[in-house]
Design a protein around this motif. Structure first.
Motif, PDB file in Angstrom:
ATOM      1  N   ASP A 152      39.666  72.448  74.081  1.00 54.47           N
ATOM      2  CA  ASP A 152      38.642  71.515  73.623  1.00 54.47           C
ATOM      3  C   ASP A 152      39.059  70.986  72.264  1.00 54.47           C
ATOM      4  OD1 ASP A 152      37.900  73.478  71.714  1.00 54.47           O
ATOM      5  OD2 ASP A 152      36.245  74.185  72.925  1.00 54.47           O
ATOM      6  N   VAL A 153      38.287  70.090  71.758  1.00 55.24           N
ATOM      7  CA  VAL A 153      38.556  69.502  70.450  1.00 55.24           C
ATOM      8  C   VAL A 153      37.349  69.785  69.574  1.00 55.24           C
ATOM      9  CG1 VAL A 153      39.068  67.385  69.203  1.00 55.24           C
ATOM     10  CG2 VAL A 153      39.985  67.720  71.499  1.00 55.24           C
ATOM     11  N   ASP A 154      37.608  70.353  68.397  1.00 50.88           N
ATOM     12  CA  ASP A 154      36.506  70.649  67.455  1.00 50.88           C
ATOM     13  C   ASP A 154      35.795  69.387  67.043  1.00 50.88           C
ATOM     14  OD1 ASP A 154      36.828  73.378  67.442  1.00 50.88           O
ATOM     15  OD2 ASP A 154      38.239  73.349  65.768  1.00 50.88           O
ATOM     16  N   ASP A 164      44.421  62.588  75.798  1.00 49.29           N
ATOM     17  CA  ASP A 164      45.601  61.803  76.167  1.00 49.29           C
ATOM     18  C   ASP A 164      46.637  62.623  76.937  1.00 49.29           C
ATOM     19  OD1 ASP A 164      46.418  63.374  74.040  1.00 49.29           O
ATOM     20  OD2 ASP A 164      47.445  61.758  72.977  1.00 49.29           O
ATOM     21  N   LEU A 165      46.240  63.820  77.383  1.00 44.76           N
ATOM     22  CA  LEU A 165      47.111  64.658  78.212  1.00 44.76           C
ATOM     23  C   LEU A 165      46.843  64.397  79.682  1.00 44.76           C
ATOM     24  CD1 LEU A 165      47.022  68.198  76.583  1.00 44.76           C
ATOM     25  CD2 LEU A 165      49.078  66.961  77.215  1.00 44.76           C
ATOM     26  N   GLU A 166      47.900  64.248  80.451  1.00 46.72           N
ATOM     27  CA  GLU A 166      47.789  64.067  81.899  1.00 46.72           C
ATOM     28  C   GLU A 166      48.729  65.054  82.576  1.00 46.72           C
ATOM     29  OE1 GLU A 166      48.696  60.050  82.956  1.00 46.72           O
ATOM     30  OE2 GLU A 166      47.514  59.260  81.306  1.00 46.72           O
ATOM     31  N   LEU A 191      48.988  75.384  81.070  1.00 49.37           N
ATOM     32  CA  LEU A 191      48.306  74.129  80.780  1.00 49.37           C
ATOM     33  C   LEU A 191      47.380  73.735  81.923  1.00 49.37           C
ATOM     34  CD1 LEU A 191      47.855  71.706  78.926  1.00 49.37           C
ATOM     35  CD2 LEU A 191      49.842  70.619  80.009  1.00 49.37           C
ATOM     36  N   ARG A 192      47.853  73.883  83.138  1.00 49.37           N
ATOM     37  CA  ARG A 192      47.012  73.565  84.299  1.00 49.37           C
ATOM     38  C   ARG A 192      45.756  74.436  84.323  1.00 49.37           C
ATOM     39  NH1 ARG A 192      48.870  73.296  90.666  1.00 49.37           N
ATOM     40  NH2 ARG A 192      46.810  72.775  91.457  1.00 49.37           N
ATOM     41  N   TYR A 193      45.920  75.719  84.044  1.00 48.33           N
ATOM     42  CA  TYR A 193      44.787  76.648  84.024  1.00 48.33           C
ATOM     43  C   TYR A 193      43.745  76.189  82.999  1.00 48.33           C
ATOM     44  CZ  TYR A 193      42.348  81.123  84.282  1.00 48.33           C
ATOM     45  OH  TYR A 193      41.401  82.099  84.455  1.00 48.33           O
ATOM     46  N   PHE A 194      44.208  75.822  81.814  1.00 54.32           N
ATOM     47  CA  PHE A 194      43.292  75.321  80.779  1.00 54.32           C
ATOM     48  C   PHE A 194      42.631  74.009  81.193  1.00 54.32           C
ATOM     49  CE2 PHE A 194      45.529  78.012  77.574  1.00 54.32           C
ATOM     50  CZ  PHE A 194      44.412  78.641  77.068  1.00 54.32           C
ATOM     51  N   MET A 195      43.422  73.081  81.733  1.00 57.30           N
ATOM     52  CA  MET A 195      42.892  71.759  82.076  1.00 57.30           C
ATOM     53  C   MET A 195      41.894  71.820  83.224  1.00 57.30           C
ATOM     54  SD  MET A 195      46.162  69.263  81.428  1.00 57.30           S
ATOM     55  CE  MET A 195      45.232  67.731  81.497  1.00 57.30           C
ATOM     56  N   GLU A 196      41.986  72.840  84.059  1.00 53.39           N
ATOM     57  CA  GLU A 196      41.007  73.018  85.130  1.00 53.39           C
ATOM     58  C   GLU A 196      39.710  73.646  84.628  1.00 53.39           C
ATOM     59  OE1 GLU A 196      43.353  75.319  87.882  1.00 53.39           O
ATOM     60  OE2 GLU A 196      44.065  73.521  88.929  1.00 53.39           O
ATOM     61  N   ILE A 231      53.511  70.459  73.612  1.00 53.75           N
ATOM     62  CA  ILE A 231      52.581  69.347  73.844  1.00 53.75           C
ATOM     63  C   ILE A 231      52.119  68.639  72.586  1.00 53.75           C
ATOM     64  CG2 ILE A 231      51.741  70.337  76.013  1.00 53.75           C
ATOM     65  CD1 ILE A 231      49.147  71.116  74.530  1.00 53.75           C
ATOM     66  N   ASN A 232      52.321  69.243  71.413  1.00 54.63           N
ATOM     67  CA  ASN A 232      51.806  68.649  70.174  1.00 54.63           C
ATOM     68  C   ASN A 232      52.902  68.018  69.337  1.00 54.63           C
ATOM     69  OD1 ASN A 232      49.116  69.442  70.630  1.00 54.63           O
ATOM     70  ND2 ASN A 232      49.540  71.482  69.842  1.00 54.63           N
ATOM     71  N   ARG A 233      52.657  66.770  68.953  1.00 55.63           N
ATOM     72  CA  ARG A 233      53.508  66.094  67.982  1.00 55.63           C
ATOM     73  C   ARG A 233      52.803  66.209  66.631  1.00 55.63           C
ATOM     74  NH1 ARG A 233      53.126  60.961  71.722  1.00 55.63           N
ATOM     75  NH2 ARG A 233      51.024  61.675  71.345  1.00 55.63           N
ATOM     76  N   PRO A 234      53.484  65.928  65.523  1.00 53.67           N
ATOM     77  CA  PRO A 234      52.848  66.101  64.208  1.00 53.67           C
ATOM     78  C   PRO A 234      51.514  65.365  64.041  1.00 53.67           C
ATOM     79  CG  PRO A 234      55.193  65.764  63.950  1.00 53.67           C
ATOM     80  CD  PRO A 234      54.889  65.558  65.416  1.00 53.67           C
ATOM     81  N   GLN A 235      51.357  64.210  64.650  1.00 50.76           N
ATOM     82  CA  GLN A 235      50.132  63.434  64.471  1.00 50.76           C
ATOM     83  C   GLN A 235      49.036  63.816  65.467  1.00 50.76           C
ATOM     84  OE1 GLN A 235      52.983  62.281  65.732  1.00 50.76           O
ATOM     85  NE2 GLN A 235      52.596  60.913  67.448  1.00 50.76           N
ATOM     86  N   ASP A 236      49.331  64.677  66.425  1.00 50.12           N
ATOM     87  CA  ASP A 236      48.377  65.020  67.478  1.00 50.12           C
ATOM     88  C   ASP A 236      47.384  66.090  67.045  1.00 50.12           C
ATOM     89  OD1 ASP A 236      49.565  63.295  69.322  1.00 50.12           O
ATOM     90  OD2 ASP A 236      50.939  64.835  70.037  1.00 50.12           O
ATOM     91  N   VAL A 237      46.200  66.005  67.605  1.00 46.68           N
ATOM     92  CA  VAL A 237      45.200  67.061  67.464  1.00 46.68           C
ATOM     93  C   VAL A 237      45.512  68.097  68.537  1.00 46.68           C
ATOM     94  CG1 VAL A 237      42.749  67.608  67.669  1.00 46.68           C
ATOM     95  CG2 VAL A 237      43.458  65.470  66.591  1.00 46.68           C
ATOM     96  N   ASP A 238      45.564  69.360  68.141  1.00 43.89           N
ATOM     97  CA  ASP A 238      45.860  70.430  69.089  1.00 43.89           C
ATOM     98  C   ASP A 238      44.654  70.637  70.008  1.00 43.89           C
ATOM     99  OD1 ASP A 238      46.732  72.661  70.444  1.00 43.89           O
ATOM    100  OD2 ASP A 238      46.915  73.930  68.672  1.00 43.89           O
ATOM    101  N   PRO A 239      44.822  70.439  71.320  1.00 46.44           N
ATOM    102  CA  PRO A 239      43.687  70.587  72.234  1.00 46.44           C
ATOM    103  C   PRO A 239      43.358  72.042  72.574  1.00 46.44           C
ATOM    104  CG  PRO A 239      45.614  69.973  73.477  1.00 46.44           C
ATOM    105  CD  PRO A 239      46.010  69.966  72.019  1.00 46.44           C
ATOM    106  N   ILE A 240      44.196  72.974  72.136  1.00 46.47           N
ATOM    107  CA  ILE A 240      43.952  74.384  72.425  1.00 46.47           C
ATOM    108  C   ILE A 240      43.393  75.039  71.165  1.00 46.47           C
ATOM    109  CG2 ILE A 240      44.967  76.578  73.126  1.00 46.47           C
ATOM    110  CD1 ILE A 240      47.140  74.868  74.565  1.00 46.47           C
TER     111      ILE A 240
END
Length: 98
Positions: free
Chosen positions: A96-98, A6-8, A33-38, A76-85
């Motif tokens: 990525d997401v485990d 859900d990150l853009e 963030l851009r480096y990771f998303m690429e 980038i992370n709210r309490p309910q979010d899964v950390d993408p890093i």
């Protein structure tokens, strides 16, 4: 536009959204963030991140990466979010997401 879950990230307008909500990042966190998303799913060493985000000629310590990763996660992370890093022990970080 780059997307991961859900990150853009829009490199042209320098805007980041998560779940449709605008996020405010500093310039270094935006580049990080851009480096990771690429490079989704790739495990990146601190040195690779330093070279890619700060440039090969930087004299910045590798632990600086940890500080900026922490700031990025906070932004980038709210309490309910899964950390993408994901922290990969003794190797670096991956988006990525485990």
């Amino acid at each position: 536009t780059l997307a991961f879950g859900d990150l853009e990230l829009d490199p042209a307008s320098l805007r980041v959204r998560r779940g449709g909500e605008a996020l405010h990042l500093g310039p270094t966190e935006f580049r990080l963030l851009r480096y990771f998303m690429e490079r989704p799913g790739r495990v990146l060493s601190r040195q690779q991140i330093l070279d890619g985000v700060w440039g090969m000629d930087s004299d910045i310590d590798e632990r600086t990466v940890d500080v900026h990763i922490r700031r990025l996660r906070k932004a980038i992370n709210r309490p309910q979010d899964v950390d993408p890093i994901r922290t990969v022990r003794a190797a670096g970080y991956s988006m990525d997401v485990d």
